[in-house]
Write an enzyme that holds these catalytic residues in place. Structure first.
Site, PDB file in Angstrom:
ATOM      1  N   LYS A 114       0.826  -1.218   0.000  1.00 19.45           N
ATOM      2  CA  LYS A 114       0.000   0.000   0.000  1.00 19.45           C
ATOM      3  C   LYS A 114       0.855   1.261   0.000  1.00 19.45           C
ATOM      4  CE  LYS A 114      -4.402  -1.718   1.394  1.00 19.45           C
ATOM      5  NZ  LYS A 114      -5.627  -1.612   2.131  1.00 19.45           N
ATOM      6  N   LYS A 206      -5.188  -9.388  -6.484  1.00 18.79           N
ATOM      7  CA  LYS A 206      -6.434  -9.706  -5.780  1.00 18.79           C
ATOM      8  C   LYS A 206      -7.535  -8.698  -6.139  1.00 18.79           C
ATOM      9  CE  LYS A 206      -6.522  -7.339  -1.390  1.00 18.79           C
ATOM     10  NZ  LYS A 206      -7.257  -7.258  -0.183  1.00 18.79           N
ATOM     11  N   LYS A 209     -11.078  -3.170  -3.525  1.00 16.97           N
ATOM     12  CA  LYS A 209     -11.932  -1.980  -3.621  1.00 16.97           C
ATOM     13  C   LYS A 209     -11.192  -0.815  -4.250  1.00 16.97           C
ATOM     14  CE  LYS A 209     -13.858  -2.881   0.945  1.00 16.97           C
ATOM     15  NZ  LYS A 209     -13.045  -2.816   2.165  1.00 16.97           N
TER      16      LYS A 209
END
Ligand code: AQP
Length: 345
Positions: A114, A206, A209
């Site tokens: 991230k 993956k 969102k």
């Protein structure tokens, strides 16, 4: 020492809930409520580790709550609430910031992914996220945590924190009358054919969102036409489906779609391949569209109905928070005694 069995898990209100959240986590939440006392949390404190637009955050907290209910979690029997209403999560997280070691957090792959190259500019909260997650679970002394595969490493860290706390404070735990161990070592529940649902556009990433392309995921609120379009456009290869699971190994996109079908149909990949082995993707995708629309359509409609009534949603969260606070308050009192703080009696 035997701990009372209790399930805890959470979902971040950070955007559209998708099929990965549903199959990897929420379907497990629903199944476990028949056997365990369960606490399901909309983890809004985690959400703000990256920037959230305030009105949108409020909307998404209510939408995730609606999803829990629409998927079949019973808010009367189980606890559904949002994290920021129970201050003990943040309070215990601070204690855990002082228990967890920097070296442990430095190994967390989700932070590395991230933060990417922009490490100096991400929030301190994003780095400390796994300590808050440990606090979420352990403030209820939960023993079982249903999560997708991507959360496995964070769960292991929660176990390490629980273990270190139990060891560091062993004599204080005993002298305060809490036995040998204060925290259980929580067990992850990561099972089934879709513990890691992948992007419909790229079988190596993956479903997420935060992925910019909406075609990479199926949202729980997508209508039938959108679901059909996304599945028809999902990346595949030109070969027919194999008859054995072994044949899926070098074919991540095929593996993903077969896993999704299996999970939605409550069966195994082997059973899906015994039905569709040798079929072309065009045939299989049609069957997957029908199944997805049949399973997700009613959930999406119910969610849309529930979010029209924020007063009802907020009453569920208030009731859940009150019940969660009772348990969390007891844990925090004990933690203060164990750590050596002076508290109001
Ligand atoms: N693709 C997935 N397959 C299986 N399980 C998944 N989960 C998430 N993505 C998949 C599981 O869903 C639960 C809630 O996830 P979350 O909202 O707390 O956060 P996340 O894992 O960060 O979800 P996203 O969609 O990937 O969000 P962004 O894009 O913000 O990072 C967890 O149990 C998770 O394992």
């Amino acid at each position: 020492m035997a701990f009372k069995e209790r399930v805890f898990s959470g979902v971040q209100p950070t955007g559209n809930l998708h099929l990965g959240n549903y199959l990897g986590a929420i379907t497990k939440f629903v199944a476990l409520q028949d056997t365990y006392d369960c606490i399901y949390c909309v983890v809004d404190l985690h959400a703000i580790t990256v920037w959230q637009d305030p009105p949108e955050l409020k909307r998404t907290i209510r939408e995730v709550t609606a999803a829990f209910i629409a998927c079949g979690i019973d808010p009367k029997k189980q606890i559904i609430f949002n994290q920021s209403q129970v201050a003990e999560h943040a309070e215990l997280a601070w204690v855990f910031n002082c228990v967890a070691r920097l070296g442990w957090l430095n190994r967390m792959t989700q932070f590395k992914e991230k933060a990417g190259k922009d490490r100096e500019n991400v929030s301190v909260g994003l780095y400390a996220y796994p300590n808050l997650m440990a606090a979420d679970i352990l403030v209820y002394r939960a023993t079982h945590v249903p999560v997708g595969e991507d959360q496995k490493q964070h769960l292991e860290l929660s176990r390490d924190i629980a273990q270190k706390f139990n060891v560091d404070f062993a004599s204080s735990i005993a002298s305060n009358g809490y036995g040998e161990q204060f925290f259980p070592l929580p067990e992850p529940i990561i099972q089934g054919p879709a513990t890691r649902v992948m992007s419909l556009r790229d079988g190596s990433k993956k479903m997420s969102k935060s992925e910019p392309s909406d075609y990479s995921r199926i949202n729980l609120t997508d209508d039938a036409d959108t679901i059909a379009q996304k599945i028809r456009k999902a990346k595949t290869d030109p070969e027919a489906l194999p008859s054995e699971e072994e044949g899926l190994k070098p074919r991540p996109e095929a593996d993903n779609l077969v896993g999704i079908y299996a999970a939605l149909n409550n069966t195994t990949k082997a059973a899906v391949l015994s039905e569709f082995g040798g079929a072309q993707f065009s045939t299989f995708k049609m069957a997957l569209v029908d199944l997805s629309v049949a399973k997700l359509g009613p959930i999406g409609s119910e969610m849309k109905k529930l979010v029209q009534d924020p007063v009802y949603i907020d009453s569920i969260l208030a009731d859940g928070s009150a019940r969660a606070s009772t348990i969390a308050g007891e844990t925090m009192k004990a933690v203060k005694d164990i750590v050596g703080f002076v508290r109001r009696s």
